[in-house]
Design a protein around this motif. Structure first.
Motif, PDB file in Angstrom:
ATOM      1  N   LEU A  54      -0.783   6.775   7.051  1.00  0.00           N
ATOM      2  CA  LEU A  54      -1.962   7.003   6.206  1.00  0.00           C
ATOM      3  C   LEU A  54      -2.503   8.423   6.397  1.00  0.00           C
ATOM      4  N   CYS A  55      -2.660   8.825   7.658  1.00  0.00           N
ATOM      5  CA  CYS A  55      -3.274  10.128   7.927  1.00  0.00           C
ATOM      6  C   CYS A  55      -2.411  11.289   7.441  1.00  0.00           C
ATOM      7  N   TYR A  56      -1.106  11.082   7.337  1.00  0.00           N
ATOM      8  CA  TYR A  56      -0.211  12.138   6.867  1.00  0.00           C
ATOM      9  C   TYR A  56       0.282  11.907   5.434  1.00  0.00           C
ATOM     10  N   SER A  57      -0.204  10.842   4.789  1.00  0.00           N
ATOM     11  CA  SER A  57       0.306  10.497   3.458  1.00  0.00           C
ATOM     12  C   SER A  57       0.041  11.594   2.433  1.00  0.00           C
ATOM     13  N   VAL A  58      -1.060  12.293   2.582  1.00  0.00           N
ATOM     14  CA  VAL A  58      -1.397  13.387   1.660  1.00  0.00           C
ATOM     15  C   VAL A  58      -1.063  14.743   2.278  1.00  0.00           C
ATOM     16  N   ILE A  59      -1.275  14.885   3.565  1.00  0.00           N
ATOM     17  CA  ILE A  59      -0.961  16.150   4.236  1.00  0.00           C
ATOM     18  C   ILE A  59       0.534  16.446   4.158  1.00  0.00           C
ATOM     19  N   ALA A  60       1.356  15.413   4.429  1.00  0.00           N
ATOM     20  CA  ALA A  60       2.820  15.564   4.371  1.00  0.00           C
ATOM     21  C   ALA A  60       3.394  14.316   3.704  1.00  0.00           C
ATOM     22  N   PRO A  61       3.411  14.259   2.383  1.00  0.00           N
ATOM     23  CA  PRO A  61       3.797  13.034   1.659  1.00  0.00           C
ATOM     24  C   PRO A  61       5.195  12.526   1.976  1.00  0.00           C
ATOM     25  N   LEU A  62       6.034  13.381   2.553  1.00  0.00           N
ATOM     26  CA  LEU A  62       7.395  12.961   2.875  1.00  0.00           C
ATOM     27  C   LEU A  62       7.423  11.822   3.892  1.00  0.00           C
ATOM     28  N   ILE A  63       6.308  11.600   4.580  1.00  0.00           N
ATOM     29  CA  ILE A  63       6.270  10.532   5.575  1.00  0.00           C
ATOM     30  C   ILE A  63       6.191   9.148   4.923  1.00  0.00           C
ATOM     31  N   LEU A  64       5.761   9.088   3.662  1.00  0.00           N
ATOM     32  CA  LEU A  64       5.582   7.796   2.986  1.00  0.00           C
ATOM     33  C   LEU A  64       6.870   6.977   2.891  1.00  0.00           C
ATOM     34  N   PRO A  65       8.012   7.563   2.470  1.00  0.00           N
ATOM     35  CA  PRO A  65       9.241   6.753   2.438  1.00  0.00           C
ATOM     36  C   PRO A  65       9.632   6.201   3.802  1.00  0.00           C
ATOM     37  N   PHE A  66       9.311   6.950   4.851  1.00  0.00           N
ATOM     38  CA  PHE A  66       9.618   6.462   6.196  1.00  0.00           C
ATOM     39  C   PHE A  66       8.724   5.277   6.560  1.00  0.00           C
ATOM     40  N   GLY A  67       7.462   5.329   6.139  1.00  0.00           N
ATOM     41  CA  GLY A  67       6.579   4.189   6.340  1.00  0.00           C
ATOM     42  C   GLY A  67       7.057   2.969   5.568  1.00  0.00           C
ATOM     43  N   VAL A  68       7.521   3.186   4.335  1.00  0.00           N
ATOM     44  CA  VAL A  68       8.055   2.080   3.523  1.00  0.00           C
ATOM     45  C   VAL A  68       9.278   1.474   4.211  1.00  0.00           C
ATOM     46  N   SER A  79       3.430   5.831  -2.586  1.00  0.00           N
ATOM     47  CA  SER A  79       4.623   6.669  -2.772  1.00  0.00           C
ATOM     48  C   SER A  79       4.926   6.911  -4.236  1.00  0.00           C
ATOM     49  N   ILE A  80       4.793   5.858  -5.051  1.00  0.00           N
ATOM     50  CA  ILE A  80       5.117   5.965  -6.476  1.00  0.00           C
ATOM     51  C   ILE A  80       4.288   7.041  -7.155  1.00  0.00           C
ATOM     52  N   VAL A  81       3.037   7.176  -6.722  1.00  0.00           N
ATOM     53  CA  VAL A  81       2.142   8.150  -7.356  1.00  0.00           C
ATOM     54  C   VAL A  81       2.178   9.505  -6.647  1.00  0.00           C
ATOM     55  N   LEU A  82       2.138   9.495  -5.318  1.00  0.00           N
ATOM     56  CA  LEU A  82       1.966  10.752  -4.583  1.00  0.00           C
ATOM     57  C   LEU A  82       3.229  11.608  -4.513  1.00  0.00           C
ATOM     58  N   ILE A  93       0.836  -1.206   0.000  1.00  0.00           N
ATOM     59  CA  ILE A  93       0.000   0.000   0.000  1.00  0.00           C
ATOM     60  C   ILE A  93       0.872   1.258   0.000  1.00  0.00           C
ATOM     61  N   LEU A  94       1.883   1.270   0.844  1.00  0.00           N
ATOM     62  CA  LEU A  94       2.722   2.462   0.970  1.00  0.00           C
ATOM     63  C   LEU A  94       3.634   2.656  -0.237  1.00  0.00           C
ATOM     64  N   VAL A  95       4.128   1.559  -0.801  1.00  0.00           N
ATOM     65  CA  VAL A  95       4.977   1.676  -1.989  1.00  0.00           C
ATOM     66  C   VAL A  95       4.185   2.231  -3.164  1.00  0.00           C
ATOM     67  N   LEU A  96       2.994   1.664  -3.424  1.00  0.00           N
ATOM     68  CA  LEU A  96       2.165   2.150  -4.535  1.00  0.00           C
ATOM     69  C   LEU A  96       1.713   3.586  -4.304  1.00  0.00           C
ATOM     70  N   TYR A 102      -8.062   9.725  -2.838  1.00  0.00           N
ATOM     71  CA  TYR A 102      -8.755   8.637  -3.548  1.00  0.00           C
ATOM     72  C   TYR A 102      -7.777   7.530  -3.944  1.00  0.00           C
ATOM     73  N   TRP A 103      -6.580   7.900  -4.355  1.00  0.00           N
ATOM     74  CA  TRP A 103      -5.599   6.897  -4.782  1.00  0.00           C
ATOM     75  C   TRP A 103      -5.200   5.974  -3.614  1.00  0.00           C
ATOM     76  N   VAL A 104      -4.895   6.569  -2.469  1.00  0.00           N
ATOM     77  CA  VAL A 104      -4.516   5.768  -1.297  1.00  0.00           C
ATOM     78  C   VAL A 104      -5.661   4.841  -0.892  1.00  0.00           C
ATOM     79  N   SER A 105      -6.882   5.351  -0.928  1.00  0.00           N
ATOM     80  CA  SER A 105      -8.041   4.528  -0.554  1.00  0.00           C
ATOM     81  C   SER A 105      -8.225   3.367  -1.526  1.00  0.00           C
ATOM     82  N   PHE A 106      -8.112   3.646  -2.821  1.00  0.00           N
ATOM     83  CA  PHE A 106      -8.289   2.598  -3.835  1.00  0.00           C
ATOM     84  C   PHE A 106      -7.234   1.494  -3.684  1.00  0.00           C
ATOM     85  N   VAL A 107      -5.985   1.889  -3.509  1.00  0.00           N
ATOM     86  CA  VAL A 107      -4.905   0.911  -3.346  1.00  0.00           C
ATOM     87  C   VAL A 107      -5.148   0.049  -2.109  1.00  0.00           C
ATOM     88  N   THR A 108      -5.602   0.673  -1.034  1.00  0.00           N
ATOM     89  CA  THR A 108      -5.867  -0.067   0.208  1.00  0.00           C
ATOM     90  C   THR A 108      -6.972  -1.093   0.004  1.00  0.00           C
TER      91      THR A 108
END
Length: 724
Positions: A572-586, A99-102, A94-97, A154-160
């Motif tokens: 998840l909650c910060y994936s769009v607000i602060a996308p920089l958190i996504l690589p850390f989640g990965v 990250s690739i888009v966001l 979920i987080l990789v996909l 919407y993208w994060v929700s769809f992937v999930t």
């Protein structure tokens, strides 16, 4: 937190991880440490290393973990562990996909927005740090660029949705494969019967249970084992086992004294008083031999009394067919819900014997009382959590502890404290909760350990979400902006919303600390290593004591899964607000998958097997996290005065509907065993006597006691029945 503090925190965490990884690579090659780093392999009779320890590549564990198969995980650590890795790999996907888009879309959109002055006060007094410029908070109100962020939700929700559906099916297939195994498992031929009504006059409990099930299942009923009150017999048995261990230790000490001293040796002594600190001094070997001789007949007498006089309103019923057992476990046996309650029997090692006698309505009342206690705990823990998030900031520390001002003025110390202090305080504060929540879960009257762990895991998850995620965000904002709220109370909602991007740096550091330092310590196993060597050198005298010193625990799902769920909720909650958190989640889930794969193959030994029953609970909590994310984003778009924010309203509804469909389609199989699965052909006809005796508690098991002496609690009906 400014950029330099954040980079200091990140760099220090990474350096700690590298040091811990090199220490692990060095120490794990030492022959004396094999029982700490490879106990699972040793217990299964395998060599700790596939190659020689001296010629082995120190990073070979990475390759072994990467190329290990799911079947290897199941054979070494069970289905529950394999399902846990399904969770890790799904979240990682979920987080990789995402990250690739966001990342390539949202970061440039936020960074290239023209600088603007905020009308409302923020935690940084109207200015953004370098990291905040890469967040959604950098956009102007009503900005058309917000469309990109709405698409991100919407993208994060769809992937999930897609990946969770595949994961649910995969977990279901793993459970089915395990239950269809041709190897007979004792629990597959038994059911747990609770709420047995009072027996009619002149009828004992054993006769009542046998008659009831023999009438319903005349061809496949084997025998029953009535649950007894084992409090007294357990006490005597534990005392007897303790004396046997102490006698073995005394004999070992005596043997060592013969080798190191004179040929006659020195006989060990001990005091008979409290904790061996006072009382008469006696010869240990003679004393414990005498105690064993006294306790053995006492135990046998108590076993007979327990089986005859202390029978409870619960029993384990055994069948010669696992299809019959599976069907009986999901069949309504009585007209009233509070009589003859039948469920699948858990593994013998899982049974919580004290809970089996608790009546139906007592269990219901206990459950609601526990829920109220947990709710109150969540509410009242918000106060200290909020205080931690507020008072561990450097500015507040200067106010509360003025004598620290000279120390905090030093740049190096200030940077390190700012980077780590709040996170460490929060992690330590949360360390005391799990045992309390597990105790509450057992108090509900739950019959098995795995069920209690799942229940405590759920409590811990919601506790961490409300107190850590929401508590830190809301608490930090209230304390940081109290004066602004005092001047303009109507600004509270705006202040809470606009603080979310600023709090992202706190959670970025929190996640980095968890995956670098947390998984570094997991791999290094510093505490087990120190404890083992101290015990072996100063305390252990027998082989049994040495084994007990290094014997590993299980993976700890009750705390590990909620901890992971907190991280995915934050990301998840910060994936769009602060996308920089996504690589850390990965990095967190990728590194966790790698390190824990190694630990599952070589270290941890499962304490129970529930065949993946944790998965539906994981699925529901992931959806709960997703809904929290969707609601948070809707509120934040509202604060940004984005007129098209209502486009997000369908998402929580879709999530609830999705959860409902998944539950209806998959959950029932995790609650009961499907008959088509149970009907799978067995490798060989099981020895029903062994199946039956696997459930006898250790305190009631004795070679000197035959079936006739156990007749009141253990039935002999249909002992010659077909085993087909």
């Amino acid at each position: 937190m400014d950029l330099s503090s954040f980079l200091t925190s990140l760099g220090t965490s990474f350096l700690i991880f590298v040091v811990l990884m090199f220490l692990f690579a060095w120490l794990s090659r030492k022959p004396g440490n094999t029982v700490v780093y490879y106990p699972n392999r040793i217990l299964r009779g395998l060599d700790p290393w596939e190659g020689g320890s001296m010629t082995r590549n120190p990073f070979a564990w990475i390759k072994e973990a990467l190329y290990s198969t799911e079947q290897e995980i199941i054979s070494m650590s069970g289905v529950d562990t394999a399902v846990y890795f399904v969770f890790l790999s799904t979240v990682l996907g979920i987080l990789v996909l995402s990250s690739i888009v966001l990342l390539p879309i949202l970061l440039p959109v936020a960074a290239t927005e023209e600088a603007h002055k905020l009308t409302n006060a923020t935690v940084s007094n109207g200015t953004f740090s370098d990291l905040d410029q890469l967040s959604m908070g950098h956009l102007k109100e009503k900005s058309p660029r917000l469309w990109a962020f709405l698409f991100g939700v919407y993208w994060v929700s769809f992937v999930t949705y897609v990946l969770l559906w595949k994961a649910y099916k995969h977990a279901s297939d793993l459970r089915a494969s395990a239950l269809m195994s041709p190897q007979a498992k004792p629990e597959q031929f038994a059911i747990l019967v609770r709420d047995i009504p009072d027996a009619s006059e002149g009828q004992i409990r054993k006769e009542q249970v046998d008659s009831y099930f023999k009438t319903i299942y005349p061809d496949t009923f084997y025998r029953s084992l009535v649950v007894t009150d084992n409090k007294e017999v357990n006490k005597i048995w534990e005392e007897l086992e303790g004396c046997k261990k102490k006698l073995a230790r005394a004999e070992a000490v005596y043997a060592i004294s013969k080798e190191t001293g004179n040929s006659e040796g020195t006989r060990p002594t001990n005091k008979t008083g409290f904790l061996g600190l006072c009382g008469a001094k006696v010869d240990s070997i003679e004393y414990y031999t005498k105690k064993i001789n006294e306790l053995t007949p006492k135990l046998e007498a108590e076993q007979k009394a327990t089986l005859r006089e202390k029978q409870q309103n619960a029993a384990l019923v055994f069948f010669t067919s696992r299809v019959t057992a599976a069907a009986a476990a999901q069949t309504l046996h009585a007209q009233l819900v509070d009589t003859w309650t039948v469920t699948e029997a858990p593994e013998p090692r899982q049974l919580l014997w004290r809970n089996l006698k608790i009546k139906f309505f007592q269990r219901q009342v206990r459950q609601y009382v526990v829920y109220i206690i947990v709710a109150l705990t969540v509410v009242f823990f918000m106060v200290p959590i909020a205080a931690i998030s507020a008072f561990t900031t450097l500015e507040n520390l200067k106010k509360l502890l003025p004598f620290l001002k000279p120390i905090l003025k030093q740049e190096a110390i200030r940077t390190v404290l700012e980077a780590y202090l709040p996170q460490i305080a929060l992690i330590l504060f949360l360390a005391f909760l799990p045992k309390f929540l597990l105790f509450l879960s057992k108090t509900e009257g739950i019959p098995s350990l795995s069920h209690a762990v799942r229940a405590s895991s759920g409590k811990y998850f919601y506790f961490t979400i409300f107190n850590v995620f929401i508590g830190v965000t809301v608490g930090g904002t209230l304390f940081s902006t109290f004066k602004s709220i005092e001047k303009d109370p109507n600004s509270l909602v705006d202040l809470l919303a606009t603080s979310l991007p600023a709090n992202a740096t706190y959670f970025l550091t929190f996640v980095a600390l968890k995956f670098f330092v947390g998984y570094g310590l997991e791999l290094f196993r510093l505490v087990p290593l120190i404890i083992f060597h101290i015990k072996r050198k100063y305390l252990c005298k027998t082989e049994a004591e040495v084994k007990a010193a290094w014997f590993p625990s299980d993976l700890g799902y009750g705390t590990r899964v909620p901890g992971d769920m907190l991280i995915i909720t934050i990301v998840l909650c910060y994936s769009v607000i602060a996308p920089l958190i996504l690589p850390f989640g990965v990095l967190y889930f990728g590194l966790g998958w790698l390190v824990l794969r190694n630990q599952a193959l070589k270290v941890y030994v499962p304490s129970y097997e529930s065949y993946g029953r944790m998965w539906p609970h994981i699925q529901v909590r992931l959806i709960a996290s997703l809904i929290l994310y969707q609601v948070t984003m809707f509120g934040y778009f509202g604060v940004k005065k984005f007129y098209y924010a209502p486009f997000l309203l369908p998402l929580p509804i879709v999530s609830l509907l999705y959860c409902f469909i998944c539950s209806k389609k998959f959950y029932h199989f995790f609650q009961h065993t499907a008959l088509e699965v149970a009907a799978h052909e067995l490798k060989e006809i099981p020895n029903m006597e062994q199946v039956y005796r696997a459930f006898i508690p250790p305190s009631l098991s004795s070679e000197k006691l035959d079936d006739d002496q156990f007749e009141d609690a253990q039935s002999n009906v249909s002992r010659t029945a077909s085993l087909a």
